[in-house]
Design an enzyme around this catalytic site. Structure first.
Site, PDB file in Angstrom:
ATOM      1  N   ASP A   1       1.131  11.142   8.474  1.00 19.57           N
ATOM      2  CA  ASP A   1       1.654  10.305   7.028  1.00 19.57           C
ATOM      3  C   ASP A   1       0.179   9.158   6.698  1.00 19.57           C
ATOM      4  O   ASP A   1      -0.057   8.525   8.096  1.00 19.57           O
ATOM      5  CB  ASP A   1       2.949   9.663   7.543  1.00 19.57           C
ATOM      6  CG  ASP A   1       3.968   9.069   6.799  1.00 19.57           C
ATOM      7  OD1 ASP A   1       3.173   8.013   5.438  1.00 19.57           O
ATOM      8  OD2 ASP A   1       4.429   7.970   7.402  1.00 19.57           O
ATOM      9  N   ASP A   2      -0.402   9.115   5.667  1.00 18.77           N
ATOM     10  CA  ASP A   2      -0.990   8.213   4.993  1.00 18.77           C
ATOM     11  C   ASP A   2      -2.873   8.514   5.834  1.00 18.77           C
ATOM     12  O   ASP A   2      -3.266   7.768   6.331  1.00 18.77           O
ATOM     13  CB  ASP A   2      -1.235   6.801   5.605  1.00 18.77           C
ATOM     14  CG  ASP A   2      -0.142   5.981   4.297  1.00 18.77           C
ATOM     15  OD1 ASP A   2       0.615   6.707   3.798  1.00 18.77           O
ATOM     16  OD2 ASP A   2       0.154   5.663   4.926  1.00 18.77           O
TER      17      ASP A   2
ATOM     18  N   ASP B   1      -0.027  13.238   4.320  1.00 21.37           N
ATOM     19  CA  ASP B   1       0.822  13.220   2.758  1.00 21.37           C
ATOM     20  C   ASP B   1       0.224  12.330   1.141  1.00 21.37           C
ATOM     21  O   ASP B   1      -0.089  12.991   0.082  1.00 21.37           O
ATOM     22  CB  ASP B   1       2.827  12.646   2.861  1.00 21.37           C
ATOM     23  CG  ASP B   1       1.893  11.217   3.224  1.00 21.37           C
ATOM     24  OD1 ASP B   1       1.058  11.164   3.667  1.00 21.37           O
ATOM     25  OD2 ASP B   1       2.841  10.355   3.490  1.00 21.37           O
ATOM     26  N   ASN B   2      -0.690  11.804   1.784  1.00 24.61           N
ATOM     27  CA  ASN B   2      -1.712  10.886   0.854  1.00 24.61           C
ATOM     28  C   ASN B   2      -3.283  10.443   1.614  1.00 24.61           C
ATOM     29  O   ASN B   2      -2.927  10.731   3.057  1.00 24.61           O
ATOM     30  CB  ASN B   2      -0.615   9.797   0.312  1.00 24.61           C
ATOM     31  CG  ASN B   2      -0.642   9.349   0.958  1.00 24.61           C
ATOM     32  OD1 ASN B   2       0.453   9.305   0.960  1.00 24.61           O
ATOM     33  ND2 ASN B   2      -0.641   8.321   2.023  1.00 24.61           N
TER      34      ASN B   2
ATOM     35  N   CYS C   1       3.894   8.849  -0.209  1.00 22.30           N
ATOM     36  CA  CYS C   1       4.416   9.271   0.540  1.00 22.30           C
ATOM     37  C   CYS C   1       5.621   9.952   0.191  1.00 22.30           C
ATOM     38  O   CYS C   1       5.398  11.495   0.321  1.00 22.30           O
ATOM     39  CB  CYS C   1       5.111   8.654   1.750  1.00 22.30           C
ATOM     40  SG  CYS C   1       4.066   7.489   3.182  1.00 22.30           S
TER      41      CYS C   1
END
Ligand SMILES: *[C@@H]1O[C@H](CO)[C@@H](O)[C@H](O)[C@H]1NC(C)=O
Ligand SMILES: *[C@@H]1O[C@H](CO)[C@@H](O)[C@H](O)[C@H]1NC(C)=O
Ligand SMILES: *[C@@H]1O[C@H](CO)[C@@H](O)[C@H](O)[C@H]1NC(C)=O
Ligand SMILES: *[C@@H]1O[C@H](CO)[C@@H](O)[C@H](O)[C@H]1NC(C)=O
Ligand SMILES: *[C@@H]1O[C@H](CO)[C@@H](O)[C@H](O)[C@H]1NC(C)=O
Length: 522
Positions: free
Chosen positions: A55-56, A325-326, A91
């Site tokens: 995540d991130d 995700d990013n 997200c």
């Protein structure tokens, strides 16, 4: 541009088997009267797949550096894609793209709110009912999900914890956004509350442990698919106790666009305080260090999974995908911390894959997008891709050319809808309404009109980015990343108007593309 032909070659042939061969096998089986089910275990079973989505986690600013075991066990054992991108750097829209293989303009998840379709009722009846797990389930995969799903998942207005998306056999999904302790899970539709005892509740470890039990208890005759979605390295950056002292002297990197003024960029990039205050620097260095600490538990997850796969003799028949995700930024163009921007630090993501047919230690240049993950899984599982509605394309051909033919795409779209708040932040009256993610010094990371679409041209000769904003200035940013990898100079005024016009036309086509037309843009 050629679209990867799916279901061709090895997987489909192996899956269907040959009637004569099947008959011979049956004869053999009936001859061996004492034979158990295991003898019939088809070597024809398609490969297993594991997808890990952090995540991130950035890749541009050293986000993979702390993950030494992951780099050794996935990257060195397979392929590292050095040009992997999310089609949208936030997200919920990004995860929706991973699940559906579609650009945001086709899955219509615009932001992290229910009103922007994040895990909304319309998402559930629409795109979610055609997401990749549905197809894998039809291909007889045993499917397992654990961790963060979509930011609004499990909330009362989003169907509550009782909503288990179709296609998943085992479901251990976090309610809401990333947390490490004190969270609620939906365990196959039933609420499960967790406190803050490391040994029982630390979410990254819980995801690891439950995935290991799933592998232990799998049905050996069927292939499996696992999607593991740890909270790391998202805020609140709570590392496991044994890792809280790591990286004591690590600071956010100071090179590239770090604390550079965004003078020639759109208005949101012209407002940060530059140079940044020492309190902002201390804040982002602390975030950077803690992000790395939280990733050490994800590194352990990868190691334990690989060991387990080895011990159950599935390692050689399993693809493991590692991504995020990013991306993320810490101080670039004087923005403290976040994602949401069109720049490399926010749109580039880590991507490493190991598995059957993938030679070790490959560094691959072909651009690959998060919308390509779903078609790649379906390709591996033997689904005929011409029957599914995806904008992305399988990249199995890139990493395992012995299994598939295919070419890389030269153009792609990155699109983003800015988030804002309708009211003015009382601490920053000068800013007016419409902004969000503001820091104490009134530097904001997002706004309703931080809404943009970019076309990226990336091949052996060109590396160009052309972006249009939906703001009152109709702002345009253009970068030649070959000469200016840190996007320090917006070259809009220097580019031949004919070239700009061509990029504008390409962008317009991409913004309304669907399926084949997203892959065949000229
Ligand atoms: C990959 O490269 C690394 C570093 O050069 C090397 O140590 C390792 O043995 C290689 N791995 C494989 C599987 O070839
Ligand atoms: C939400 O998705 C539905 C279709 O699934 C679409 O009709 C609607 O316009 C979307 N909402 C937004 C805000 O984009
Ligand atoms: C978890 O919640 C309890 C009770 O509200 C609180 O005391 C504790 O500090 C929380 N733990 C964490 C890590 O947030
Ligand atoms: C995970 O399993 C390990 C090994 O059995 C155990 O020590 C740890 O407490 C477990 N953690 C969680 C959160 O379940
Ligand atoms: C999310 O999108 C919806 C629909 O466009 C919009 O009404 C809402 O304000 C957006 N949320 C934020 C935080 O910007």
């Amino acid at each position: 541009m050629a679209v990867v032909r799916s279901g061709s070659g090895a997987t489909r042939a192996r899956q269907r088997g040959h009637p004569a061969a099947a008959l011979a096998l049956l004869t053999l089986l009936s001859a061996l009267l004492t034979c158990c089910v295991r003898c019939a275990e088809p070597s024809a079973k398609p490969s297993n797949i594991i997808l890990i989505v952090a995540d991130d986690q950035d890749v541009e600013l050293g986000g993979m550096t702390p993950m030494k075991k992951t780099k050794a066990l996935i990257g060195d054992a397979g392929a590292t894609f050095v040009n992997a991108f999310t089609v949208t750097p936030l997200c919920c829209p990004s995860r929706s793209s991973i699940l559906t293989g579609r650009y945001p303009h086709n899955h219509e998840v615009r932001n992290n709110s229910l009103s922007g379709n994040c895990s909304s009722a319309l998402w559930q009846t629409g795109p979610e009912s055609e997401a990749f797990p549905v197809f894998l389930s039809k291909q007889k995969y045993q499917t397992f999900f654990a961790g963060k799903y979509l930011n609004q998942y499990g909330k009362k207005d989003g169907g509550d914890v009782g909503h288990v998306p179709p296609g998943w056999n085992q479901w251990h999904a976090l309610v809401g956004n990333s947390q490490y302790y004190n969270y609620t899970l939906s365990v196959n539709g039933k609420e499960e509350k967790h406190g803050d005892l490391y040994e029982e509740d630390y979410l990254t470890d819980l995801i690891t442990n439950r995935s290991l039990s799933f592998l232990e208890n799998r049905i050996p005759q069927q292939p499996f698919f696992l999607m593991l979605s740890p909270p790391a390295p998202h805020s609140p950056w709570t590392a496991a106790p044994q890792y809280q002292k790591e990286f004591g002297d690590v600071k956010a990197p100071r090179d590239g666009s770090f604390d550079k003024p965004g003078k020639d960029k759109h208005w949101l990039l012209r407002q940060p305080v530059n140079p940044m205050s020492s309190s902002s620097l201390a804040f982002l260095d602390n975030a950077y260090r803690k992000r790395w600490q939280t990733l050490l538990s994800v590194d352990d997850m990868v190691e334990l999974l690989v060991k387990k796969l080895d011990s159950i003799k599935e390692l050689d028949n399993t693809y493991i995908f590692y991504t995020s995700d990013n991306g993320y930024h810490t101080g670039q163009f004087s923005l403290p911390i976040d994602k949401r921007q069109l720049y490399e630090f926010d749109i580039r993501i880590p991507l490493m894959v190991r598995g059957p047919g993938i030679k070790p230690n490959q560094t691959l240049q072909a651009p690959v997008l998060n919308i390509d993950l779903a078609p790649t899984f379906l390709d591996i599982s033997g689904v005929n891709l011409s029957t599914v509605n995806v904008d992305g394309q399988s990249f199995l051909s890139q990493m395992a050319p012995s299994l598939r033919n295919g070419t890389a795409r030269p153009f792609f779209l990155v699109e983003y809808t800015g988030e804002g708040l309708p009211t003015t932040d009382p601490a920053c009256p000068k800013l007016g309404p419409g902004l969000s993610q503001c820091f104490p010094d009134c530097v904001c990371e997002d706004a309703y009109n931080n809404t943009y679409a970019c076309v990226r041209t990336l091949d052996s000769e060109n590396n160009l980015q052309y972006c249009e904003f939906a703001d009152s200035e109709s702002f345009v940013e253009v970068y030649n990343l070959k000469l200016d990898p840190h996007q320090l100079e917006n070259i809009i005024k220097k580019v031949d108007p004919l070239v700009l016009q061509a990029m504008n036309q390409r962008l317009i086509k991409l913004q309304s593309c669907e399926g084949n037309s997203c892959r065949d843009i000229k």
